[in-house]
Design a protein around this motif. Structure first.
Motif, short mmCIF file in Angstrom:
data_model
loop_
_atom_site.label_atom_id
_atom_site.label_comp_id
_atom_site.label_asym_id
_atom_site.label_seq_id
_atom_site.Cartn_x
_atom_site.Cartn_y
_atom_site.Cartn_z
N ALA A 1 -6.85 13.06 1.45
CA ALA A 1 -5.94 14.22 1.19
C ALA A 1 -4.72 14.15 2.06
N GLU A 2 -4.81 13.57 3.53
CA GLU A 2 -3.74 13.20 4.45
C GLU A 2 -3.66 11.92 4.68
N VAL A 3 -2.43 11.43 4.27
CA VAL A 3 -2.18 10.04 4.33
C VAL A 3 -1.14 9.81 5.51
N ARG A 4 -1.47 9.03 6.44
CA ARG A 4 -0.54 8.66 7.48
C ARG A 4 0.28 7.35 7.26
N PRO A 5 1.69 7.30 7.38
CA PRO A 5 2.42 6.27 7.13
C PRO A 5 2.27 5.24 8.33
N PRO A 6 2.86 3.84 7.75
CA PRO A 6 2.59 3.10 9.07
C PRO A 6 3.43 3.35 10.18
N ALA B 1 -8.82 -1.30 5.66
CA ALA B 1 -7.82 -0.35 5.88
C ALA B 1 -7.72 0.70 4.81
N GLU B 2 -6.84 1.48 4.92
CA GLU B 2 -6.59 2.61 4.13
C GLU B 2 -4.95 2.18 3.74
#
Length: 532
Positions: free
Chosen positions: A272-277, A327-328
């Motif tokens: 649900a929560e995606v962290r940018p690089p 990774a994701e």
């Protein structure tokens, strides 16, 4: 997870040189892609608009959800051939009423949207993507049928288009045809074999033979409208399921059809929560050197495309010229195989084989980042089992059933291209950076091999070897291989699904992973015999 630490120096001279070279290649790419977007040129575009018709990309823009992305596929199809860049059709993946669909739109401004050999290849590739990823297919049809001068290359293999439509329907993949103009002769079977058909008042024309051919064959007098118009098919033949008043109305109906499909994805949902690089995508421009013989660390690429720049490396101290790990990406789990120093040795091949097996056990899609000159050669490596170890890796790639995505970042030569899941190994998607090159081997190496063989043959015959002629031959071969290994040539041949700006890599991969999730993601434990 482990956060990757970048040592890239964007202020260095090497970075600046690499970035400048990449920007130059992107400018060349933009110029070629502009030719596809321009269609048949201003004259035919203006004529099309005067007839109150929308262009192919305008139709797509109205069809997909507002402000949603459209992942165009194979935009350079036919590049370098006698045919227009883009092959008179637009294909890609777009979101329609929340559903990812494979869209195929004829471009009637290019020779009336007729299908040439490259149109056929591009359409069949689009159908393959729809089938493997379980994507509903929407055809935006306005085509004059086959390009008759090249019918010998289109007619017989062209039947696969109709086979694909019926097999998609049988597999539960919806097929929708919006007919904006002509869909005649063999093209009449596209709406005929689609699950849902929308036709437009006084615009759609669908018949097996037009009035002139009917006159020649039967002596019957007829006109387009009575023979195959929307009104006839809506009232009499029943071919039209929906009757639209104009193009915008047809697109509205098409969107309603998709909304009523009750479509559900069968793959995993993303986090649900995606962290940018943690590092800027802009920095991807200067990572790959202009000279592909100069190595670079693929972790610098990985750090700029995966979520949070987090990467759990697998066997980090073993087979170090191949980086593998977990990774994701946009919330989707993924396994990554990336070439670090070009050559693949036995350790790298064995490492890759185990990693691919693990990905299949955990139902994890795989991303291959290519920069390889192939498997190592030489007596020591042959004695060490290089053939069987390379075959082991290729065996694993060939029989793996989790989705694969390949990106050619740098070199992709020889059997290394196969082991890293090249086109012949059916990755779900394959893209290239403008820096990429792919061939059986580098031009200088290939020319050198031919030269050595020719010299040995001359000596065996007792003939003098012409060094001057040999130098000319080597230069010619090097130039040929160089011309045939660049991205635009390979993309024109449909050996990839498009050349992408490195800065867009994360976005493109995210769109692909989302499309892949329409189908189940299931690994296998069945592989061929791994020779020990």
């Amino acid at each position: 997870m482990t956060v990757l630490s970048s040592v890239l120096d964007p202020t260095s001279a090497d970075y600046a040189a690499a970035g400048e070279a990449m920007i130059g290649k992107l400018a060349e790419l933009d110029a070629e892609q502009a030719k596809a977007v321009a269609g048949g040129g201003p004259r035919y575009v203006e004529r099309h608009h005067r007839r109150d018709k929308l262009l192919a990309r305008e139709r797509i823009e109205l069809l997909i959800d507002p402000d949603s992305p459209f992942l165009e596929l194979s935009p350079l199809a036919g590049w370098g051939s006698q045919f227009h860049v883009g092959a008179s059709t637009v294909t890609g993946i777009g979101v329609v009423c929340g559903v990812e669909c494979l869209i195929i739109a004829s471009d009637p401004t290019v020779k009336g949207g007729t299908s040439n050999p490259w149109t056929l290849r591009k359409t069949l590739r689009a159908n393959e993507i729809a089938k493997s990823n379980r994507l509903p297919i929407i055809g935006l049809i306005e085509s004059g049928g086959a390009d008759l001068p090249t019918q010998k290359e289109v007619f017989i293999p062209g039947g696969a288009m109709f086979r694909d439509l019926t097999q998609a329907s049988a597999a539960g993949i919806p097929t929708i045809a919006l007919v904006f103009g002509n869909s005649t002769a063999g093209g009449a079977y596209v709406p005929g074999m689609s699950d849902h058909v929308v036709m437009i008042k006084e615009r759609s024309k669908v018949f097996l033979a037009g009035p002139p051919l009917v006159k020649m064959a039967t002596g019957e007098e007829s006109d387009d409208e009575s023979l195959g118009g929307a009104d006839m098919h809506a009232r009499r033949s029943g071919l039209a399921d929906y009757y639209a008043l104009d193009e915008q109305d047809a697109i509205r109906i098409g969107r309603q059809i998709v909304a009523r499909l009750n479509w559900r994805k069968q793959g995993p949902a993303p986090r649900a929560e995606v962290r940018p690089p943690r590092y800027a995508a802009e920095e991807l421009l200067g990572i790959v050197p202009a000279d592909l013989k100069v190595p670079f660390d693929p972790r610098e690429v990985i750090a700029r495309i995966v979520d949070g720049s987090e990467f759990d490396e697998f066997k980090a101290r073993y087979g170090s010229s191949l980086v593998t790990g977990w990774a994701e990406l946009h919330g989707y789990p993924i396994g990554i195989l990336a070439n670090a120093r070009g050559v693949l040795f036995s350790a790298e091949a064995q490492k890759a084989t185990q990693f691919i097996q693990l990905a299949n056990r955990s139902n994890t899609p795989l991303l291959f980042l290519h920069n390889t000159t192939g498997y190592m050669v030489g007596r020591e490596y042959e004695e060490g089992g290089m053939i069987k170890h390379g075959a082991m890796m290729i065996n694993a790639v060939a029989n793996s059933t989790v989705p694969h995505i390949s990106v050619l970042v740098g070199a992709s030569y020889g059997a290394g291209h196969y082991g890293m899941c090249g086109r012949a190994f059916n990755p779900r998607f394959l893209f290239a950076w403008p820096s990429a090159k792919s061939a059986v081997m580098g031009g200088a190496q290939l020319a050198g091999v031919i030269s050595i063989v020719a010299k040995a043959a001359a000596e065996a015959r007792g003939q003098a070897f012409d060094e001057q002629a040999d130098a000319g031959m080597r230069a010619m071969v090097e130039n040929q291989i160089e011309a045939e290994s660049v991205p635009m040539f390979l993309s024109g041949m449909l050996y990839d699904d498009g050349i992408i700006d490195p800065r867009d890599t994360r976005t493109v991969l995210g769109l692909c992973l989302s499309a892949i999730a329409n189908a189940p993601v299931e690994g296998t434990d069945r592989f061929g015999v791994f020779r020990m």
